[in-house]
Design a protein around this motif. Sequence first.
Motif, short mmCIF file in Angstrom:
data_model
loop_
_atom_site.label_atom_id
_atom_site.label_comp_id
_atom_site.label_asym_id
_atom_site.label_seq_id
_atom_site.Cartn_x
_atom_site.Cartn_y
_atom_site.Cartn_z
N PRO A 154 89.26 26.99 14.84
CA PRO A 154 89.51 25.68 14.23
C PRO A 154 89.62 24.55 15.24
N SER A 155 89.91 24.88 16.51
CA SER A 155 90.10 23.84 17.53
C SER A 155 88.80 23.35 18.16
N MET A 156 87.68 23.98 17.86
CA MET A 156 86.39 23.56 18.44
C MET A 156 86.03 22.17 17.95
N THR A 157 85.50 21.33 18.83
CA THR A 157 85.06 20.00 18.42
C THR A 157 83.78 20.13 17.60
N ILE A 158 83.57 19.18 16.69
CA ILE A 158 82.40 19.28 15.83
C ILE A 158 81.10 19.07 16.61
N GLY A 159 81.17 18.37 17.74
CA GLY A 159 79.98 18.20 18.56
C GLY A 159 79.52 19.52 19.16
N VAL A 160 80.46 20.33 19.63
CA VAL A 160 80.13 21.63 20.19
C VAL A 160 79.55 22.54 19.12
N LEU A 161 80.14 22.53 17.92
CA LEU A 161 79.62 23.36 16.83
C LEU A 161 78.23 22.90 16.42
N LEU A 162 78.01 21.60 16.35
CA LEU A 162 76.70 21.10 15.98
C LEU A 162 75.65 21.54 17.00
N GLN A 163 76.02 21.55 18.26
CA GLN A 163 75.09 22.00 19.29
C GLN A 163 74.78 23.49 19.13
N GLN A 164 75.80 24.30 18.79
CA GLN A 164 75.57 25.73 18.58
C GLN A 164 74.66 25.96 17.38
N MET A 165 74.88 25.18 16.30
CA MET A 165 74.02 25.33 15.12
C MET A 165 72.58 24.98 15.46
N GLN A 166 72.39 23.96 16.30
CA GLN A 166 71.04 23.57 16.69
C GLN A 166 70.38 24.67 17.53
N GLN A 167 71.14 25.23 18.47
CA GLN A 167 70.58 26.25 19.36
C GLN A 167 70.23 27.53 18.61
N LYS A 168 71.14 27.98 17.75
CA LYS A 168 70.98 29.28 17.10
C LYS A 168 70.30 29.20 15.74
N ARG A 169 70.06 27.98 15.27
CA ARG A 169 69.41 27.75 13.97
C ARG A 169 70.17 28.46 12.84
N ILE A 170 71.49 28.36 12.91
CA ILE A 170 72.38 28.87 11.87
C ILE A 170 73.20 27.69 11.37
N HIS A 171 73.07 27.35 10.11
CA HIS A 171 73.62 26.10 9.61
C HIS A 171 74.89 26.25 8.79
N MET A 172 75.53 27.41 8.90
CA MET A 172 76.81 27.63 8.22
C MET A 172 77.73 28.38 9.16
N ALA A 173 79.00 27.99 9.21
CA ALA A 173 79.97 28.65 10.07
C ALA A 173 81.25 28.91 9.30
N LEU A 174 81.89 30.04 9.59
CA LEU A 174 83.21 30.34 9.05
C LEU A 174 84.24 30.08 10.14
N VAL A 175 85.32 29.42 9.75
CA VAL A 175 86.40 29.13 10.69
C VAL A 175 87.36 30.31 10.67
N ILE A 176 87.62 30.87 11.86
CA ILE A 176 88.43 32.08 11.97
C ILE A 176 89.78 31.75 12.59
N ASP A 177 90.86 32.25 11.97
CA ASP A 177 92.19 31.97 12.51
C ASP A 177 92.53 32.95 13.63
N GLU A 178 93.74 32.82 14.16
CA GLU A 178 94.14 33.62 15.32
C GLU A 178 94.22 35.10 15.02
N TYR A 179 94.30 35.48 13.75
CA TYR A 179 94.38 36.88 13.38
C TYR A 179 93.02 37.46 12.97
N GLY A 180 91.99 36.67 13.06
CA GLY A 180 90.66 37.14 12.70
C GLY A 180 90.30 36.94 11.25
N GLY A 181 91.18 36.31 10.48
CA GLY A 181 90.89 36.05 9.08
C GLY A 181 90.13 34.75 8.89
N VAL A 182 89.48 34.62 7.76
CA VAL A 182 88.71 33.41 7.45
C VAL A 182 89.67 32.30 7.03
#
Length: 310
Positions: A154-182
Motif C-alpha cells: 500500500p505504501s508504493m507511489t502510484i508513479g512507481v506502480l504505473l511504471q510497473q504496469m507499463q513494463q509488464k503490460r499488466i493493468h490490474m494490481a492487488l494491494v497486499i497487507d503486511e500479512y499477505g492478505g488482499v
Amino acid sequence: MNSEPRLPEHPLGDEPAGTADGVGGDGRDLPGPRGFFGRFFGALTGADDEGGAEPGEKAGPPDAPGMVNLRRMRVDDVAVPKAEIIAAPDTIALQELVEMFREHGFSRIPVYEGALDSPLGMIHLKDLALKHGFGHESDFDLRPMLRPLLYVPPSMTIGVLLQQMQQKRIHMALVIDEYGGVDGLVTIEDLIEQVIGEIEDEHDEGQDVLWLKEKPGQWLIKARAPLDQVEAETGLRLFEEEEDEDIDTLGGLLFALAGRVPEEGELIRHDSGAEFEIVEADPRRIKRVRMRLPAAEKAAETSEAARQAR
C-alpha cells in the motif's frame, strides 16, 4: 525466455551530444517546453523538479488531478477497498461469470481460490468472449484463461506502480497487507485518473453518483461517500477529526455511532439533528443510507404551504 522490457533512462530519447543553452549539436535550436507526454514521463521517472510541476504551474490542492500526484500519492490512496472488490471464485460457472461482467461493466475481474486472500489471477472479458463466445459451458475451464496480476504494497507511489504496469503490460494490481492478505485493488485507469482527471466511458454513466437529493433536506447516499463531501453537500458538521482520525466515510461514521454494523431499516440519529435510515446493508457493511434533516424538511413544507396559500 525473453526478459521483460525495460524503460530507457530518458523516455523521450537520448539528448544529442554537444547541446548547451538550448542549442543542438548541429546548431539548431532545441524544442521548447515539453508537451504533456514529456512532462508525464518526466514526473514518472523523477526527471522533473521536486513536486512535478513546470515553472509557473501550481501543484493544486491534494485531491486535484496532476502529474505531481505520481510521486505524492500512494497506492492505498486510490485503491478500491477489499469490501468493494468484485471478484470471482475459480469454481464459478460460465453463465454466472458472464452475468458478473454484464452487471458490473468491467473488462477484468480477479479470480481467487477459496477466498480473496488466495488470488489466482484475473480473467479478461475479451479472452472469455473469444474462447467461449458466451455459449455452452460443457467444456468451460477458467484457469487456462487466467492472466497474471501485480501484487504491491500500500505504501508504493502510484508513479512507481504505473511504471510497473507499463513494463509488464499488466493493468490490474492487488494491494497486499503486511500479512499477505488482499487489502485493495487498483487498475491502470485509477492511476491515470489521478493525473488527467476522471475518465468516463459508456459504462460509467450514472454509476459513480455518490448521492441523490430526493427533496429539500433529504438525500439518498452511498455509504462509501467521503464524509467531508457529505458535509459540504448538506452543510452539516458531522464529525470532528480529533474524535477518530480513521473515520473518513459516511458508513464509517454510522458504524462508529452504532458501535456495530447497523441493520437494514435501522434509524440512527446524530447530535446535529440529522437522521440516517439504513436503506441497504448486509451483515458485513452498509451500502446505502437515506439522510434526513428534519428542520430543513419542515422549513420546506412551511414555505410550500405559504406559497399555496397566496
